[in-house]
Scaffold this motif. Structure first.
Motif, short mmCIF file in Angstrom:
data_model
loop_
_atom_site.label_atom_id
_atom_site.label_comp_id
_atom_site.label_asym_id
_atom_site.label_seq_id
_atom_site.Cartn_x
_atom_site.Cartn_y
_atom_site.Cartn_z
N GLY A 31 8.79 50.49 -35.24
CA GLY A 31 9.67 49.96 -36.28
C GLY A 31 10.36 48.68 -35.85
N VAL A 32 10.82 48.63 -34.60
CA VAL A 32 11.45 47.41 -34.09
C VAL A 32 10.44 46.27 -34.09
CG1 VAL A 32 12.49 46.32 -32.05
CG2 VAL A 32 13.19 48.62 -32.75
N SER A 33 9.23 46.55 -33.64
CA SER A 33 8.19 45.51 -33.61
C SER A 33 7.93 44.97 -35.01
CB SER A 33 6.89 46.08 -33.02
OG SER A 33 7.08 46.40 -31.66
N ARG A 34 7.81 45.85 -35.99
CA ARG A 34 7.58 45.40 -37.38
C ARG A 34 8.76 44.57 -37.88
NH1 ARG A 34 5.34 50.53 -37.78
NH2 ARG A 34 7.31 51.39 -38.54
N LYS A 35 9.97 45.01 -37.59
CA LYS A 35 11.17 44.30 -38.06
C LYS A 35 11.22 42.87 -37.51
CE LYS A 35 16.19 44.42 -38.07
NZ LYS A 35 17.40 45.10 -37.65
N VAL A 36 10.80 42.69 -36.27
CA VAL A 36 10.83 41.37 -35.64
C VAL A 36 9.68 40.49 -36.15
CG1 VAL A 36 10.66 40.20 -33.39
CG2 VAL A 36 12.04 42.26 -33.62
N GLY A 37 8.62 41.09 -36.68
CA GLY A 37 7.51 40.32 -37.22
C GLY A 37 6.20 40.43 -36.47
N TYR A 38 6.16 41.31 -35.46
CA TYR A 38 4.91 41.50 -34.71
C TYR A 38 3.81 42.03 -35.64
CZ TYR A 38 7.06 41.01 -30.08
OH TYR A 38 7.69 40.54 -28.94
N GLN A 39 2.58 41.63 -35.35
CA GLN A 39 1.40 42.07 -36.10
C GLN A 39 0.48 42.87 -35.16
OE1 GLN A 39 0.88 40.97 -39.49
NE2 GLN A 39 3.00 40.34 -39.25
N PHE A 40 -0.22 43.84 -35.74
CA PHE A 40 -1.17 44.67 -34.97
C PHE A 40 -2.20 43.77 -34.29
CE2 PHE A 40 -5.18 47.05 -34.78
CZ PHE A 40 -4.79 48.09 -33.96
N VAL A 56 -2.44 56.71 -26.75
CA VAL A 56 -2.91 55.50 -27.42
C VAL A 56 -1.79 54.46 -27.40
CG1 VAL A 56 -3.76 54.53 -29.58
CG2 VAL A 56 -4.47 56.83 -28.89
N GLU A 57 -2.13 53.30 -26.84
CA GLU A 57 -1.19 52.19 -26.81
C GLU A 57 -1.56 51.22 -27.93
OE1 GLU A 57 0.49 49.74 -23.17
OE2 GLU A 57 -1.49 49.02 -23.73
N GLU A 58 -0.58 50.90 -28.76
CA GLU A 58 -0.76 49.94 -29.85
C GLU A 58 -0.29 48.58 -29.34
OE1 GLU A 58 -2.05 50.74 -32.80
OE2 GLU A 58 -1.99 52.92 -32.61
N LYS A 59 -1.15 47.59 -29.41
CA LYS A 59 -0.80 46.24 -28.97
C LYS A 59 -0.40 45.43 -30.20
CE LYS A 59 -3.56 46.27 -24.85
NZ LYS A 59 -2.46 46.20 -23.92
N VAL A 60 0.62 44.59 -30.03
CA VAL A 60 1.10 43.74 -31.12
C VAL A 60 1.33 42.32 -30.61
CG1 VAL A 60 2.11 45.59 -32.52
CG2 VAL A 60 3.46 44.58 -30.70
N VAL A 61 1.25 41.36 -31.53
CA VAL A 61 1.45 39.95 -31.19
C VAL A 61 2.40 39.33 -32.22
CG1 VAL A 61 -0.60 39.17 -32.48
CG2 VAL A 61 0.30 37.78 -30.59
N LEU A 62 3.23 38.41 -31.75
CA LEU A 62 4.18 37.72 -32.61
C LEU A 62 3.94 36.22 -32.51
CD1 LEU A 62 6.72 37.78 -34.44
CD2 LEU A 62 8.08 37.66 -32.33
N LEU A 63 3.71 35.60 -33.65
CA LEU A 63 3.57 34.15 -33.72
C LEU A 63 4.87 33.57 -34.27
CD1 LEU A 63 -0.01 34.00 -35.26
CD2 LEU A 63 0.64 33.83 -32.85
#
Length: 88
Positions: A31-40, A56-63
């Motif tokens: 949820g924190v990742s989504r709030k900040v704008g990270y994408q799968f 399972v580790e979910e990796k995310v990236v923020l531009l």
């Protein structure tokens, strides 16, 4: 805190992206990742140290263009010295 770190990374040394990861069972971190704008950005299956379970580790990236900035500006003292220290 994550927004402050990302603001620093984008604004001071000029990072092109930020990466992070969380275990799929940790929905608060997701949820924190989504709030900040990270994408799968991918998924990794790992064997737990007990050798019995798979995690399972979910990796995310923020531009920068997807970044949701904190409500208050992030002020950094010593940014010039930091950039010099890391060779920028």
């Amino acid at each position: 805190m994550r927004q402050a770190v990302c603001a620093f990374g984008f604004d001071e040394p000029g990072a092109a992206q930020m990466t992070s990861a969380y275990l799929d069972e940790n929905q608060r971190s997701a949820g924190v990742s989504r709030k900040v704008g990270y994408q799968f950005n991918g998924r990794v299956r790992m064997v737990h140290p007990d050798g019995e379970r798979v995690r399972v580790e979910e990796k995310v990236v923020l531009l920068p263009e997807n970044f949701t900035r904190p409500p208050h500006p992030v002020r950094v003292d010593g940014a010039d010295a930091f950039r010099t220290f890391i060779g920028l």
